[in-house]
Design a protein around this motif. Sequence first.
Motif, PDB file in Angstrom:
ATOM      1  N   ALA A  46       0.822  -1.210   0.000  1.00  0.00           N
ATOM      2  CA  ALA A  46       0.000   0.000   0.000  1.00  0.00           C
ATOM      3  C   ALA A  46       0.858   1.263   0.000  1.00  0.00           C
ATOM      4  CB  ALA A  46      -0.937   0.001   1.212  1.00  0.00           C
ATOM      5  N   ASP A  47       2.091   1.140  -0.447  1.00  0.00           N
ATOM      6  CA  ASP A  47       2.988   2.305  -0.433  1.00  0.00           C
ATOM      7  C   ASP A  47       2.500   3.358  -1.428  1.00  0.00           C
ATOM      8  OD1 ASP A  47       5.407   3.966  -1.333  1.00  0.00           O
ATOM      9  OD2 ASP A  47       6.182   2.909   0.426  1.00  0.00           O
ATOM     10  N   GLU A  48       2.100   4.515  -0.899  1.00  0.00           N
ATOM     11  CA  GLU A  48       1.503   5.566  -1.735  1.00  0.00           C
ATOM     12  C   GLU A  48       2.480   6.096  -2.776  1.00  0.00           C
ATOM     13  OE1 GLU A  48      -0.672   9.941  -1.260  1.00  0.00           O
ATOM     14  OE2 GLU A  48      -0.505   8.587   0.461  1.00  0.00           O
ATOM     15  N   ASP A  49       3.720   6.314  -2.375  1.00  0.00           N
ATOM     16  CA  ASP A  49       4.707   6.852  -3.316  1.00  0.00           C
ATOM     17  C   ASP A  49       4.954   5.895  -4.472  1.00  0.00           C
ATOM     18  OD1 ASP A  49       5.068   9.209  -1.887  1.00  0.00           O
ATOM     19  OD2 ASP A  49       6.627   8.337  -0.626  1.00  0.00           O
ATOM     20  N   ALA A  50       5.009   4.606  -4.172  1.00  0.00           N
ATOM     21  CA  ALA A  50       5.231   3.616  -5.231  1.00  0.00           C
ATOM     22  C   ALA A  50       4.065   3.581  -6.204  1.00  0.00           C
ATOM     23  CB  ALA A  50       5.441   2.234  -4.603  1.00  0.00           C
ATOM     24  N   ILE A  51       2.854   3.673  -5.662  1.00  0.00           N
ATOM     25  CA  ILE A  51       1.660   3.678  -6.520  1.00  0.00           C
ATOM     26  C   ILE A  51       1.676   4.897  -7.433  1.00  0.00           C
ATOM     27  CG2 ILE A  51      -0.859   3.850  -6.521  1.00  0.00           C
ATOM     28  CD1 ILE A  51      -0.756   2.302  -3.805  1.00  0.00           C
ATOM     29  N   ARG A  52       1.974   6.054  -6.848  1.00  0.00           N
ATOM     30  CA  ARG A  52       2.009   7.288  -7.648  1.00  0.00           C
ATOM     31  C   ARG A  52       3.092   7.209  -8.718  1.00  0.00           C
ATOM     32  NH1 ARG A  52      -1.076  11.335  -5.884  1.00  0.00           N
ATOM     33  NH2 ARG A  52      -1.888  11.254  -3.754  1.00  0.00           N
ATOM     34  N   CYS A  53       4.269   6.707  -8.341  1.00  0.00           N
ATOM     35  CA  CYS A  53       5.365   6.592  -9.307  1.00  0.00           C
ATOM     36  C   CYS A  53       4.988   5.659 -10.449  1.00  0.00           C
ATOM     37  CB  CYS A  53       6.624   6.087  -8.615  1.00  0.00           C
ATOM     38  SG  CYS A  53       7.462   7.324  -7.604  1.00  0.00           S
ATOM     39  N   LYS A  54       4.298   4.580 -10.135  1.00  0.00           N
ATOM     40  CA  LYS A  54       3.896   3.632 -11.164  1.00  0.00           C
ATOM     41  C   LYS A  54       2.913   4.270 -12.130  1.00  0.00           C
ATOM     42  CE  LYS A  54       2.093  -1.039 -11.923  1.00  0.00           C
ATOM     43  NZ  LYS A  54       1.683  -2.313 -11.303  1.00  0.00           N
ATOM     44  N   VAL A  55       1.947   4.994 -11.599  1.00  0.00           N
ATOM     45  CA  VAL A  55       0.955   5.676 -12.445  1.00  0.00           C
ATOM     46  C   VAL A  55       1.642   6.716 -13.329  1.00  0.00           C
ATOM     47  CG1 VAL A  55      -1.041   7.218 -12.443  1.00  0.00           C
ATOM     48  CG2 VAL A  55      -0.974   5.270 -10.868  1.00  0.00           C
ATOM     49  N   VAL A  56       2.524   7.520 -12.735  1.00  0.00           N
ATOM     50  CA  VAL A  56       3.226   8.557 -13.499  1.00  0.00           C
ATOM     51  C   VAL A  56       4.062   7.930 -14.617  1.00  0.00           C
ATOM     52  CG1 VAL A  56       5.081  10.269 -13.379  1.00  0.00           C
ATOM     53  CG2 VAL A  56       3.278  10.267 -11.654  1.00  0.00           C
ATOM     54  N   ALA A  57       4.776   6.860 -14.305  1.00  0.00           N
ATOM     55  CA  ALA A  57       5.610   6.202 -15.310  1.00  0.00           C
ATOM     56  C   ALA A  57       4.757   5.664 -16.459  1.00  0.00           C
ATOM     57  CB  ALA A  57       6.416   5.075 -14.670  1.00  0.00           C
ATOM     58  N   LEU A  58       3.612   5.079 -16.140  1.00  0.00           N
ATOM     59  CA  LEU A  58       2.733   4.544 -17.185  1.00  0.00           C
ATOM     60  C   LEU A  58       2.167   5.667 -18.058  1.00  0.00           C
ATOM     61  CD1 LEU A  58       0.874   1.805 -15.111  1.00  0.00           C
ATOM     62  CD2 LEU A  58       2.396   1.400 -17.051  1.00  0.00           C
ATOM     63  N   VAL A  59       1.785   6.780 -17.427  1.00  0.00           N
ATOM     64  CA  VAL A  59       1.249   7.924 -18.187  1.00  0.00           C
ATOM     65  C   VAL A  59       2.321   8.478 -19.115  1.00  0.00           C
ATOM     66  CG1 VAL A  59       0.458  10.315 -17.995  1.00  0.00           C
ATOM     67  CG2 VAL A  59      -0.540   8.553 -16.527  1.00  0.00           C
ATOM     68  N   LYS A  60       3.536   8.668 -18.583  1.00  0.00           N
ATOM     69  CA  LYS A  60       4.622   9.215 -19.401  1.00  0.00           C
ATOM     70  C   LYS A  60       5.006   8.269 -20.535  1.00  0.00           C
ATOM     71  CE  LYS A  60       6.770  12.305 -16.027  1.00  0.00           C
ATOM     72  NZ  LYS A  60       6.736  13.511 -16.879  1.00  0.00           N
ATOM     73  N   ASP A  61       4.730   6.982 -20.346  1.00  0.00           N
ATOM     74  CA  ASP A  61       5.013   5.985 -21.384  1.00  0.00           C
ATOM     75  C   ASP A  61       3.816   5.815 -22.323  1.00  0.00           C
ATOM     76  OD1 ASP A  61       6.836   4.270 -22.561  1.00  0.00           O
ATOM     77  OD2 ASP A  61       6.166   2.524 -21.425  1.00  0.00           O
ATOM     78  N   ASP A  62       2.822   6.698 -22.173  1.00  0.00           N
ATOM     79  CA  ASP A  62       1.604   6.679 -22.994  1.00  0.00           C
ATOM     80  C   ASP A  62       0.792   5.398 -22.841  1.00  0.00           C
ATOM     81  OD1 ASP A  62       1.734   9.246 -24.114  1.00  0.00           O
ATOM     82  OD2 ASP A  62       3.143   8.587 -25.645  1.00  0.00           O
ATOM     83  N   ILE A  64      -1.962   4.729 -21.127  1.00  0.00           N
ATOM     84  CA  ILE A  64      -3.033   5.354 -20.360  1.00  0.00           C
ATOM     85  C   ILE A  64      -4.004   4.315 -19.795  1.00  0.00           C
ATOM     86  CG2 ILE A  64      -4.865   7.083 -20.419  1.00  0.00           C
ATOM     87  CD1 ILE A  64      -2.015   8.172 -20.784  1.00  0.00           C
ATOM     88  N   ASP A  65      -4.331   3.309 -20.598  1.00  0.00           N
ATOM     89  CA  ASP A  65      -5.240   2.258 -20.115  1.00  0.00           C
ATOM     90  C   ASP A  65      -4.650   1.547 -18.901  1.00  0.00           C
ATOM     91  OD1 ASP A  65      -6.979   2.874 -22.133  1.00  0.00           O
ATOM     92  OD2 ASP A  65      -6.404   1.203 -23.430  1.00  0.00           O
ATOM     93  N   ASP A  66      -3.354   1.251 -18.958  1.00  0.00           N
ATOM     94  CA  ASP A  66      -2.691   0.580 -17.839  1.00  0.00           C
ATOM     95  C   ASP A  66      -2.675   1.474 -16.598  1.00  0.00           C
ATOM     96  OD1 ASP A  66      -2.223  -1.581 -19.470  1.00  0.00           O
ATOM     97  OD2 ASP A  66      -0.142  -1.069 -19.898  1.00  0.00           O
ATOM     98  N   ALA A  67      -2.442   2.773 -16.811  1.00  0.00           N
ATOM     99  CA  ALA A  67      -2.423   3.710 -15.681  1.00  0.00           C
ATOM    100  C   ALA A  67      -3.785   3.754 -14.996  1.00  0.00           C
ATOM    101  CB  ALA A  67      -2.026   5.104 -16.162  1.00  0.00           C
ATOM    102  N   LEU A  68      -4.855   3.802 -15.794  1.00  0.00           N
ATOM    103  CA  LEU A  68      -6.204   3.803 -15.223  1.00  0.00           C
ATOM    104  C   LEU A  68      -6.496   2.511 -14.482  1.00  0.00           C
ATOM    105  CD1 LEU A  68      -8.717   5.454 -17.740  1.00  0.00           C
ATOM    106  CD2 LEU A  68      -8.346   6.052 -15.344  1.00  0.00           C
ATOM    107  N   SER A  69      -6.017   1.414 -15.024  1.00  0.00           N
ATOM    108  CA  SER A  69      -6.213   0.121 -14.381  1.00  0.00           C
ATOM    109  C   SER A  69      -5.554   0.094 -12.997  1.00  0.00           C
ATOM    110  CB  SER A  69      -5.633  -0.991 -15.258  1.00  0.00           C
ATOM    111  OG  SER A  69      -5.786  -2.251 -14.650  1.00  0.00           O
ATOM    112  N   VAL A  70      -4.354   0.670 -12.906  1.00  0.00           N
ATOM    113  CA  VAL A  70      -3.662   0.744 -11.616  1.00  0.00           C
ATOM    114  C   VAL A  70      -4.458   1.619 -10.647  1.00  0.00           C
ATOM    115  CG1 VAL A  70      -1.582   1.575 -10.439  1.00  0.00           C
ATOM    116  CG2 VAL A  70      -1.377   0.329 -12.597  1.00  0.00           C
ATOM    117  N   ILE A  71      -4.927   2.766 -11.134  1.00  0.00           N
ATOM    118  CA  ILE A  71      -5.708   3.677 -10.287  1.00  0.00           C
ATOM    119  C   ILE A  71      -6.945   2.972  -9.741  1.00  0.00           C
ATOM    120  CG2 ILE A  71      -7.126   5.776 -10.301  1.00  0.00           C
ATOM    121  CD1 ILE A  71      -5.088   6.899 -12.371  1.00  0.00           C
TER     122      ILE A  71
END
Length: 214
Positions: free
Chosen positions: A50-66, A68-75
């Motif tokens: 449940a590490d918040e920073d890791a979750i945020r970093c994962k979402v940001v990395a997925l968004v920057k890598d375009d 978007i579907d994967d980023a939403l799935s993580v969210i």
Amino acid sequence: MAPKSKEKPKTSQPPPAIEDLFTTLDRHINRSEYEQAVKLADQVLSIAPADEDAIRCKVVALVKDDKIDDALSVIHSFHKLPIDLGFQKAYCLYRQNKLEEAIACLRGRERDSETSLLEAQILYRLGKTDACVDVYKTLKDSEIETVDVNFVAGLVSAGKASQVKGALESWRIKPTSSFELAFNTACSLIENGNYADAEQLLLTARRIGQETHG
């Protein structure tokens, strides 16, 4: 017969400290190595689910890598945790052109420059140019480094072309900063009947476009 020597017990390698993982994770993101960043974020989450920073970093990395579907799935997968990912969700929905859903995610959020800029972009895409311009006007010049081209386009579309020059001057931004800004500013000059300056700015926009795209 000599007794068999006992095998030494195998020692497992201790997992790397989370601090070290984050250091490497940050380095991957800064180097635009987004796939590696996602893997490191997953490694952190395997230790601290449940590490918040890791979750945020994962979402940001997925968004920057375009991705978007994967980023939403993580969210969505972490929606039960007390982590505010509303802005990230709104941005992903905006990228998917789900504009009404995106604007709904921003309702009730505290207004900072990042949120306001995203809201203005969404409103512009929705064709709500008056509302778009109103949001841009709430931003202070210290909150943004460059004006979003949608602001100038929004002013023109909203019949407020006469305000473009003053807005750019107040933000100390040159209309020749980019092709899009030069083009949209030229459109505002045409709306104001200033055809000579508009022609010069259109020529400048074309030159900038040629230089940018080779």
